[in-house]
Design an enzyme around this catalytic site. Structure first.
Site, mmCIF file in Angstrom:
data_model
loop_
_atom_site.group_PDB
_atom_site.id
_atom_site.type_symbol
_atom_site.label_atom_id
_atom_site.label_comp_id
_atom_site.label_asym_id
_atom_site.label_seq_id
_atom_site.Cartn_x
_atom_site.Cartn_y
_atom_site.Cartn_z
ATOM 1 N N ASN A 8 0.695 -1.205 -0.042
ATOM 2 C CA ASN A 8 0.078 -0.020 -0.069
ATOM 3 C C ASN A 8 0.763 1.106 -0.032
ATOM 4 O O ASN A 8 1.519 1.440 0.940
ATOM 5 C CB ASN A 8 -0.834 -0.127 1.156
ATOM 6 C CG ASN A 8 -1.456 1.287 1.408
ATOM 7 O OD1 ASN A 8 -1.719 2.160 0.559
ATOM 8 N ND2 ASN A 8 -2.093 1.486 2.697
ATOM 9 N N TRP A 9 1.105 1.800 -1.047
ATOM 10 C CA TRP A 9 1.881 3.091 -1.349
ATOM 11 C C TRP A 9 1.512 4.357 -0.506
ATOM 12 O O TRP A 9 2.076 5.136 -0.347
ATOM 13 C CB TRP A 9 2.300 3.475 -2.651
ATOM 14 C CG TRP A 9 3.016 2.258 -3.623
ATOM 15 C CD1 TRP A 9 3.223 0.971 -3.049
ATOM 16 C CD2 TRP A 9 3.399 2.486 -4.772
ATOM 17 N NE1 TRP A 9 4.071 0.495 -3.919
ATOM 18 C CE2 TRP A 9 3.900 1.007 -5.036
ATOM 19 C CE3 TRP A 9 3.575 3.472 -5.723
ATOM 20 C CZ2 TRP A 9 4.803 0.982 -6.336
ATOM 21 C CZ3 TRP A 9 4.325 3.389 -6.872
ATOM 22 C CH2 TRP A 9 4.814 2.155 -7.216
ATOM 23 N N LYS A 10 0.104 4.133 -0.275
ATOM 24 C CA LYS A 10 -0.501 5.322 0.312
ATOM 25 C C LYS A 10 -0.115 6.818 -0.485
ATOM 26 O O LYS A 10 -0.288 6.368 -1.814
ATOM 27 C CB LYS A 10 -0.042 5.629 1.924
ATOM 28 C CG LYS A 10 -0.031 4.325 2.676
ATOM 29 C CD LYS A 10 0.148 4.700 3.931
ATOM 30 C CE LYS A 10 0.041 3.266 4.944
ATOM 31 N NZ LYS A 10 0.264 3.529 6.221
ATOM 32 N N HIS A 97 -9.392 1.388 5.408
ATOM 33 C CA HIS A 97 -8.016 1.503 5.966
ATOM 34 C C HIS A 97 -8.155 2.658 6.972
ATOM 35 O O HIS A 97 -8.903 3.454 6.920
ATOM 36 C CB HIS A 97 -7.102 1.808 4.913
ATOM 37 C CG HIS A 97 -5.438 2.033 5.262
ATOM 38 N ND1 HIS A 97 -5.281 3.149 6.159
ATOM 39 C CD2 HIS A 97 -4.712 1.446 5.262
ATOM 40 C CE1 HIS A 97 -3.969 2.876 6.465
ATOM 41 N NE2 HIS A 97 -3.523 1.503 5.951
ATOM 42 N N GLU A 99 -6.467 5.053 7.930
ATOM 43 C CA GLU A 99 -6.295 6.339 7.437
ATOM 44 C C GLU A 99 -7.647 6.989 6.959
ATOM 45 O O GLU A 99 -8.117 8.280 7.172
ATOM 46 C CB GLU A 99 -5.146 6.715 6.701
ATOM 47 C CG GLU A 99 -3.774 6.406 7.556
ATOM 48 C CD GLU A 99 -2.564 5.659 6.763
ATOM 49 O OE1 GLU A 99 -2.704 5.729 5.410
ATOM 50 O OE2 GLU A 99 -1.636 5.125 7.230
ATOM 51 N N GLU A 169 -5.101 -4.372 10.934
ATOM 52 C CA GLU A 169 -3.959 -3.493 11.153
ATOM 53 C C GLU A 169 -4.414 -2.403 12.216
ATOM 54 O O GLU A 169 -5.064 -1.448 12.258
ATOM 55 C CB GLU A 169 -4.065 -2.357 9.764
ATOM 56 C CG GLU A 169 -3.875 -3.195 8.544
ATOM 57 C CD GLU A 169 -3.365 -2.204 7.342
ATOM 58 O OE1 GLU A 169 -2.443 -2.308 6.927
ATOM 59 O OE2 GLU A 169 -3.974 -1.301 7.094
ATOM 60 N N GLY A 175 2.989 2.542 10.541
ATOM 61 C CA GLY A 175 3.567 3.941 10.541
ATOM 62 C C GLY A 175 4.239 4.214 11.572
ATOM 63 O O GLY A 175 4.977 5.338 11.732
ATOM 64 N N SER A 215 3.798 -1.622 10.255
ATOM 65 C CA SER A 215 5.121 -1.643 10.499
ATOM 66 C C SER A 215 5.777 -2.918 10.189
ATOM 67 O O SER A 215 6.819 -3.488 10.814
ATOM 68 C CB SER A 215 5.531 -1.252 12.082
ATOM 69 O OG SER A 215 5.299 0.032 12.117
ATOM 70 N N GLY A 236 3.044 -1.132 4.243
ATOM 71 C CA GLY A 236 2.902 0.355 3.800
ATOM 72 C C GLY A 236 4.357 0.850 3.425
ATOM 73 O O GLY A 236 5.096 0.573 2.280
ATOM 74 N N GLY A 237 4.882 1.499 4.431
ATOM 75 C CA GLY A 237 6.462 2.041 4.053
ATOM 76 C C GLY A 237 7.487 1.332 3.350
ATOM 77 O O GLY A 237 7.916 1.759 2.570
#
Ligand code: PGA
Length: 254
Positions: A8-10, A97, A99, A169, A175, A215, A236-237
């Site tokens: 997930n690149w966000k 998600h 966010e 999540e 993150g 993470s 993610g990251g």
């Protein structure tokens, strides 16, 4: 089932990243990952979908979307619909998600409508659920996840839910560099599996891939993926860095 490894690149990345990262994934994901039934997909931001589609053409790596509007078309400035996504080779779509829930205001009801539209247009939904730190500290994590599951899937039949995946999540792990312990992930995943058994059916529950997110990195992926009921990870990251994403994938390739 083989493992599901999703990126997930966000709201990150660039045309240059698409050009550098995706060819590396194509070349370097070990064939054994796919041979053992593994699934890998990436969710770049919308403007890069065309470019990502062509970078992945003919590969086994799938394309996902980070969000969708529940309508098919209409006066919804700034929104994107499931039929549009499917025109660009998108086969997976996240819904709920954290966010979206906590920063951008998606309600359980809106998420439920998104899931329905994702299914209706032949895409596979990934319902994301997870508690905040305050909710975990007060021992309410299972109750919160149950509510998100029930609301997100309300009224959808077992056959409609055929392509469902769920991502657990915990908000406090996203993150932050503080992943859930493998035991915490295993406990919640077993709980989600039970929920699916009780609320959908015993036959259906084992077929749903349950992904852990928050993470995930090459150092913790092995232990997380080794837990029963952890069928994959939503990254993610670390999905923005080829070495890290490939390092995670290496733990799912045998
Ligand atoms: P993270 O994000 O891996 O950067 O914690 C996971 C996610 O939000 O899907």
């Amino acid at each position: 089932m083989g493992k599901v490894i999703a990126g997930n690149w966000k709201m990150n990345g660039s045309a240059a990243l698409v050009e550098s990262l995706l060819p590396r994934l194509r070349q370097e994901i070990p064939p054994s990952f796919f041979q053992s039934g593994g699934t890998c997909f990436v969710c770049p931001p919308f403007p890069y979908l065309v470019q990502a589609q062509s970078a992945l053409a003919g590969s086994k790596i799938g394309l996902g979307a980070q969000n969708v509007h529940p309508g098919d078309a209409g006066a919804f400035t700034g929104e994107i619909s499931a039929p549009m996504l499917s025109e660009f080779g998108v086969t997976w779509c996240l819904a709920g998600h954290s966010e979206r829930r906590h920063v951008l205001g998606d309600s359980n009801g809106f998420i439920r409508r998104k899931i329905e539209s994702i299914i209706e247009h032949g895409l596979r939904p990934v319902l994301c659920v997870g508690e905040t730190l305050a909710e975990r500290e007060s021992g309410r994590q299972k109750e919160v996840v149950d509510q998100q599951m029930a609301a997100g899937l309300a009224g959808l039949s077992e056959s409609a839910l055929e392509g469902l995946a769920v991502a657990y999540e915990p908000v406090w792990a996203i993150g932050t560099g503080r992943n859930a312990t493998p035991e915490q992930a295993a406990e919640m995943h077993a709980h989600i599996r039970d929920w699916l058994r009780g609320h959908v059916s015993a036959g259906f529950a084992p077929k749903v891939p349950l992904l852990y997110g928050g993470s995930v990195n090459p150092a913790n992926a092995h232990d997380l993926l080794a837990q029963s009921n952890v069928d994959g990870v939503l990254v993610g990251g670390a999905s923005l860095k080829a070495d890290q994403f490939l390092g995670i994938l290496a733990h799912a390739s045998h």
